[in-house]
Write a protein that holds these residues in place. Structure first.
Motif, PDB file in Angstrom:
ATOM      1  N   MET A   1       0.845  -1.186   0.000  1.00  0.00           N
ATOM      2  CA  MET A   1       0.000   0.000   0.000  1.00  0.00           C
ATOM      3  C   MET A   1       0.887   1.246   0.000  1.00  0.00           C
ATOM      4  O   MET A   1       1.858   1.321   0.724  1.00  0.00           O
ATOM      5  N   LYS A   2       0.512   2.232  -0.776  1.00  0.00           N
ATOM      6  CA  LYS A   2       1.299   3.451  -0.931  1.00  0.00           C
ATOM      7  C   LYS A   2       1.062   4.405   0.244  1.00  0.00           C
ATOM      8  O   LYS A   2      -0.061   4.585   0.696  1.00  0.00           O
ATOM      9  N   LYS A   3       2.130   5.067   0.722  1.00  0.00           N
ATOM     10  CA  LYS A   3       2.020   5.949   1.875  1.00  0.00           C
ATOM     11  C   LYS A   3       1.369   7.293   1.556  1.00  0.00           C
ATOM     12  O   LYS A   3       0.777   7.915   2.409  1.00  0.00           O
ATOM     13  N   GLU A   4       1.491   7.784   0.344  1.00  0.00           N
ATOM     14  CA  GLU A   4       0.839   9.017  -0.108  1.00  0.00           C
ATOM     15  C   GLU A   4       1.072  10.214   0.804  1.00  0.00           C
ATOM     16  O   GLU A   4       0.189  11.020   1.035  1.00  0.00           O
ATOM     17  N   GLY A   5       2.256  10.333   1.375  1.00  0.00           N
ATOM     18  CA  GLY A   5       2.599  11.523   2.153  1.00  0.00           C
ATOM     19  C   GLY A   5       1.916  11.632   3.496  1.00  0.00           C
ATOM     20  O   GLY A   5       1.947  12.685   4.107  1.00  0.00           O
ATOM     21  N   LEU A   6       1.294  10.581   3.976  1.00  0.00           N
ATOM     22  CA  LEU A   6       0.654  10.640   5.286  1.00  0.00           C
ATOM     23  C   LEU A   6       1.701  10.542   6.382  1.00  0.00           C
ATOM     24  O   LEU A   6       2.614   9.720   6.321  1.00  0.00           O
ATOM     25  N   ARG A   7       1.573  11.418   7.383  1.00  0.00           N
ATOM     26  CA  ARG A   7       2.455  11.392   8.541  1.00  0.00           C
ATOM     27  C   ARG A   7       1.590  11.277   9.779  1.00  0.00           C
ATOM     28  O   ARG A   7       0.599  11.984   9.917  1.00  0.00           O
ATOM     29  N   VAL A   8       1.963  10.370  10.687  1.00  0.00           N
ATOM     30  CA  VAL A   8       1.153  10.092  11.867  1.00  0.00           C
ATOM     31  C   VAL A   8       1.958  10.342  13.128  1.00  0.00           C
ATOM     32  O   VAL A   8       3.104   9.920  13.239  1.00  0.00           O
ATOM     33  N   LEU A   9       1.327  11.041  14.087  1.00  0.00           N
ATOM     34  CA  LEU A   9       1.858  11.132  15.437  1.00  0.00           C
ATOM     35  C   LEU A   9       0.983  10.200  16.263  1.00  0.00           C
ATOM     36  O   LEU A   9      -0.198  10.467  16.476  1.00  0.00           O
ATOM     37  N   PHE A  22       0.530   0.979  11.072  1.00  0.00           N
ATOM     38  CA  PHE A  22       0.581   2.178  10.240  1.00  0.00           C
ATOM     39  C   PHE A  22       1.772   2.192   9.285  1.00  0.00           C
ATOM     40  O   PHE A  22       1.829   3.004   8.377  1.00  0.00           O
ATOM     41  N   ALA A  23       2.731   1.324   9.510  1.00  0.00           N
ATOM     42  CA  ALA A  23       3.997   1.368   8.777  1.00  0.00           C
ATOM     43  C   ALA A  23       3.823   1.349   7.262  1.00  0.00           C
ATOM     44  O   ALA A  23       4.579   2.005   6.549  1.00  0.00           O
ATOM     45  N   ASP A  24       2.843   0.630   6.762  1.00  0.00           N
ATOM     46  CA  ASP A  24       2.656   0.527   5.310  1.00  0.00           C
ATOM     47  C   ASP A  24       1.875   1.699   4.716  1.00  0.00           C
ATOM     48  O   ASP A  24       1.870   1.879   3.508  1.00  0.00           O
ATOM     49  N   GLY A 108      -8.109  -2.304  10.105  1.00  0.00           N
ATOM     50  CA  GLY A 108      -7.226  -2.779   9.052  1.00  0.00           C
ATOM     51  C   GLY A 108      -6.611  -1.609   8.309  1.00  0.00           C
ATOM     52  O   GLY A 108      -7.014  -0.453   8.490  1.00  0.00           O
ATOM     53  N   PRO A 109      -5.641  -1.864   7.447  1.00  0.00           N
ATOM     54  CA  PRO A 109      -4.961  -0.782   6.726  1.00  0.00           C
ATOM     55  C   PRO A 109      -5.914   0.108   5.916  1.00  0.00           C
ATOM     56  O   PRO A 109      -5.739   1.318   5.892  1.00  0.00           O
ATOM     57  N   LYS A 113      -6.350   4.044   6.712  1.00  0.00           N
ATOM     58  CA  LYS A 113      -5.972   4.994   5.669  1.00  0.00           C
ATOM     59  C   LYS A 113      -7.138   5.935   5.364  1.00  0.00           C
ATOM     60  O   LYS A 113      -6.958   7.141   5.227  1.00  0.00           O
ATOM     61  N   ARG A 114      -8.353   5.371   5.305  1.00  0.00           N
ATOM     62  CA  ARG A 114      -9.537   6.193   5.076  1.00  0.00           C
ATOM     63  C   ARG A 114      -9.707   7.213   6.197  1.00  0.00           C
ATOM     64  O   ARG A 114      -9.941   8.397   5.961  1.00  0.00           O
TER      65      ARG A 114
END
Length: 163
Positions: A1-9, A22-24, A108-109, A113-114
């Motif tokens: 799965m593509k990360k698409e610039g998402l950054r998570v704290l 969240f790694a993927d 799930g991923p 992501k959604r």
């Protein structure tokens, strides 16, 4: 799965347990939930990160904590993970500024992501709305005219104080 610039704290008691989920889909930075307030206070609007808070087994305590924060969460995208959540809990979380609630059973991923993308988009829209409201307020103050509005759908009129 593509990360698409998402950054998570990720704010959790044991972020190392949830980080692989969240790694993927995003770049992940973990923060211990012992000091929940500090990470959110350091975030700024447009920071680009989505805050994911693990509500653990007592997400209602997390909501109480979120209400006490001296920042408005509408401009900071926050997703709350909880063991169980019903419609009433979701509504209460939204009142606290949480963009989305994800059940740990369904995390799930794809659902994460959604939720991350939804939270990020909602924060962007909230920031845009605030900027427009501010501009409208300045326009109204500077015009020195009275304004009125007619709501056709509800057949209601409103008038400014200068009218």
């Amino acid at each position: 799965m593509k990360k698409e610039g998402l950054r998570v704290l990720l704010v959790a008691e044991d972020g190392s347990e949830l980080a692989p989920i969240f790694a993927d889909i995003a770049e992940v930075e973990c923060c211990d939930s012992g000091d929940l307030g500090q990470p959110l206070l350091e975030l700024r609007e447009g920071d680009g990160r989505v805050v994911v808070v693990d509500g653990g087994e007592a997400p209602i305590d997390v909501l109480r904590w979120l209400r006490q924060l001296p920042v408005h969460l509408g401009s900071i995208p926050v997703v709350l993970l909880c063991a169980e959540c019903d419609d009433d809990f979701f509504a209460e979380a939204r009142e606290c500024g949480v963009a989305d609630v994800v059940s740990k059973r369904d995390h799930g991923p794809d659902s994460l992501k959604r939720a991350l993308n939804f939270a990020k988009e909602r924060a962007t829209q909230t920031g845009t709305l605030r900027a427009l409201q501010s501009r409208l307020s300045l326009l109204h103050q500077g015009s020195r005219d009275g304004l009125w509005e007619w709501d056709f759908q509800n057949d209601a009129m409103s008038f400014s104080l200068r009218w």
